[in-house]
Design an enzyme around this catalytic site. Structure first.
Site, PDB file in Angstrom:
ATOM      1  N   GLU A 162     -22.830  -5.375 -16.985  1.00 48.50           N
ATOM      2  CA  GLU A 162     -22.402  -6.786 -16.880  1.00 48.50           C
ATOM      3  C   GLU A 162     -21.103  -6.970 -16.100  1.00 48.50           C
ATOM      4  O   GLU A 162     -20.258  -7.783 -16.451  1.00 48.50           O
ATOM      5  CB  GLU A 162     -22.273  -7.410 -18.271  1.00 48.50           C
ATOM      6  CG  GLU A 162     -23.551  -7.398 -19.065  1.00 48.50           C
ATOM      7  CD  GLU A 162     -24.733  -7.971 -18.295  1.00 48.50           C
ATOM      8  OE1 GLU A 162     -24.541  -8.935 -17.531  1.00 48.50           O
ATOM      9  OE2 GLU A 162     -25.840  -7.433 -18.454  1.00 48.50           O
ATOM     10  N   GLY A 163     -20.969  -6.206 -15.040  1.00 46.72           N
ATOM     11  CA  GLY A 163     -19.786  -6.336 -14.186  1.00 46.72           C
ATOM     12  C   GLY A 163     -18.793  -5.232 -14.455  1.00 46.72           C
ATOM     13  O   GLY A 163     -18.291  -5.090 -15.556  1.00 46.72           O
TER      14      GLY A 163
END
Length: 597
Positions: free
Chosen positions: A447-448
């Site tokens: 997620e990043g």
């Protein structure tokens, strides 16, 4: 027997002695609940996590999903656990009654989910993605789409995914090439390849609801041209007809070092393996308006970022509990200076206690941060004034990158220390801690990455609205410092003084970086900025916990004070060289010729 999955006592302290979560029942939105219902769902979560999730954690790691070219095969215990989770009503527990949820406060539900992530992060990923998918659709989809797709997800009959990344694009979504061609009946036909899609195919549910980012031909370039589509594995039945297989197949599955029980896929949309309605392409349904897909997807992405932060926290926490248990029961060596006598438990050795205290400060601090962020979500949903909702939204904006990245760095460090406490045994599969480390090592990327979160923090969150979010965060920390001073406790006062100096460094460094007038220079060392700000935020969270523990005499509260003391003496000083580096406007990485590497 004390659980080695999660600490019920710590959750009780955080929810009721610190955050006073019971006060939420005074608000109209949560009026149907009580402290009793909160405790019941927490106890149920502990029971389900212990009975259905934890027992196959190791088996899911050793017997990861396989793909025979047509079908994905997953350990049967995964399905058993997910059915128990769904039958308990937990998928919709924190969702609005409007869509069939039980409207549980997000703070309480976050505490519930900590049990599941700690017990088995891979199996818990399936409901995590499903809940994020359902929440996005509940916020942005049409009433018909909500009825057709959200309701079955809440019931546990459908599961969901998020299909963003592509092989050639990775995190740079402007470069996606998946296209969605409009049809006369209002649907779209989707063509393209995605990569790293967790839960992308399985037989754990009747259907899989893919949320797919794609571009409509003729739309704007880059991210402005991205739209969002529901692309189900099976097209829901119309009337008496049976559900029809959509044109979504797998090119293969990926094999990661951790979360191995979560099937991770490379799906292909519109490959031609199936031709629904006799035409090529995967049938997709537009969510909301065209070209606003990335804005809608951020609803799920931000929720997933907090979810990954909680998963990182839980893995660090259960590793700490298992290391502590091992240290208390493993005899080895004797106290320094002893000439003989029986061996002592290794917890008696100061350096082992150092490692345990570090783990405690990381894991318990991270859990408190996750629950604090959850209170902001509750305020967004239920606060009675616009100003309170605006405050919550503003604080959440600046804390989300920290709540995602800090636990994924420092609770991974806790897992590393848990292995060290176990000694040689820690590197074997006979003990859980090596798997916890591998599972948690994925989370700095999930997620990043840290780099993406640091760019979000320094490049957007702290600069938006002329720095309103950063100013609010520093003011909020200042209120805690004032409260610490008002206690009259000398140690709490000293902590407050140290924290005040650290917050001033945040303000000074932020101003210096952007005063340079060179965005590349300002952002070149954003990773150091994220780490420094994260440690200051966690020092604030530890001061909050120390204040809550003030005046209480018990071993548990003494442990809180010891962990706060450790963080202020060992961890907060780490920020000084980081801020010094930032203030120097260092160009080392910026000026480096890649050919020199």
């Amino acid at each position: 027997m004390t659980s080695l999955i999660m600490s019920a006592r710590d959750l009780e302290f955080l929810l009721y002695e610190w955050l006073d979560t019971a006060r939420l029942t005074e608000r109209e939105y949560y009026r149907e609940h009580s402290r009793e219902t909160f405790d019941q769902v927490l106890e149920l979560s502990q029971e389900l996590a212990t009975k259905y999730f934890a027992p196959h954690n190791r088996a899911g790691d050793l017997q990861e999903p396989t793909f025979d070219g047509e079908k994905v095969h997953i350990l049967p215990e995964v399905g058993h656990a997910l059915r128990a989770f769904a039958e308990a009503g937990l998928i919709g527990a924190a969702m609005s009654e409007r869509v069939g949820g039980m409207q549980l406060p997000h703070t309480v539900f976050t505490a519930c989910m900590a049990w599941f992530y700690a017990a088995n992060v891979a199996t818990t990923s399936y409901p995590m993605l499903t809940m994020g998918n359902a929440n996005l659709l509940a916020a942005h989809a049409s009433p018909e789409q909500i009825e057709q797709f959200v309701a079955p997800m809440i019931e546990g009959r459908y599961f969901g995914t998020m299909a963003l990344s592509e092989p050639q694009a990775g995190s740079n979504l402007a470069d996606i090439t998946t296209r969605a061609e409009p049809q006369d009946d209002g649907t779209y036909r989707v063509f393209g390849r995605k990569m790293w899609i967790s839960g992308g195919d399985h037989d754990l549910s009747e259907n899989i609801v893919h949320l797919v980012l794609a571009k409509i031909p003729g739309g704007p370039a880059g991210t402005r041209g991205i739209s969002l589509f529901i692309v189900p594995k099976f097209i829901p039945a119309q009337g008496d007809s049976a559900p029809e297989r959509n044109d979504v197949v797998l090119a293969g599955i990926n094999h990661k070092m951790g979360w191995r029980g979560t099937v991770n896929t490379a799906p292909v949309f519109g490959d031609g393996a199936f031709t629904p309605g006799g035409r090529p392409g995967a049938v997709g349904y537009l969510v909301g308006e065209p070209h606003r897909g990335l804005a809608y997807m951020f609803h799920m992405m931000n929720e997933a970022r907090l979810g990954i932060g909680l998963a990182s926290t839980a893995l660090g926490y259960t590793g700490y509990l298992k290391a502590l248990d091992y240290a208390r029961t493993r005899p080895q060596g004797r106290p320094a200076g002893a000439k003989g006598g029986p061996q002592v438990p290794i917890v008696d050795h100061p350096d082992v206690r150092r490692m345990l205290l570090a783990q405690k400060s990381y894991a318990e601090g991270a859990l408190a941060l996750q629950l604090f962020c959850a209170t902001l979500i509750d305020d967004l949903r239920s606060a009675t004034t616009d100003s309170a909702r605006t405050r919550a939204e503003t604080l959440l904006r600046v804390l989300t990158p920290i709540a995602k990245s800090w636990p994924s760095q420092w609770c991974l460090a806790a897992n590393d220390l848990a292995i060290q406490v176990h000694g040689g045994a820690g590197y074997t599969r006979d003990y859980d801690v090596e798997q916890h480390y591998r599972d948690n090592r994925l989370n700095p990327i999930h997620e990043g990455t840290h780099g993406i979160q640091s760019l979000d923090l320094l490049g957007r969150a702290v600069t938006a609205d002329n720095g309103a979010a950063l100013s609010l965060l520093l003011d909020t920390i200042g209120e805690t410092i004032a409260t610490a001073g008002a206690t009259g406790d000398a140690e709490l006062g000293h902590f407050g003084d140290d924290l005040a100096l650290a917050t001033q460094r945040i303000a000074t460094s932020t101003a210096l970086l952007w005063k340079s007038g060179d965005p590349q220079l300002a952002l070149a060392n954003s990773a150091a900025y994220l780490e420094a700000c994260g440690h200051v935020v966690l020092a604030w969270i530890w001061l909050e916990q120390a204040i809550a523990a003030h005046g209480h005499a018990s071993a548990f509260h003494d442990g809180k004070r010891a962990a706060a003391r450790y963080f202020y003496r060992w961890e907060l000083p780490r920020t000084t060289p980081l801020f010094d580096l930032l203030d120097s406007l260092d160009r080392t990485t910026l000026d480096l010729d890649p050919a020199s590497l």
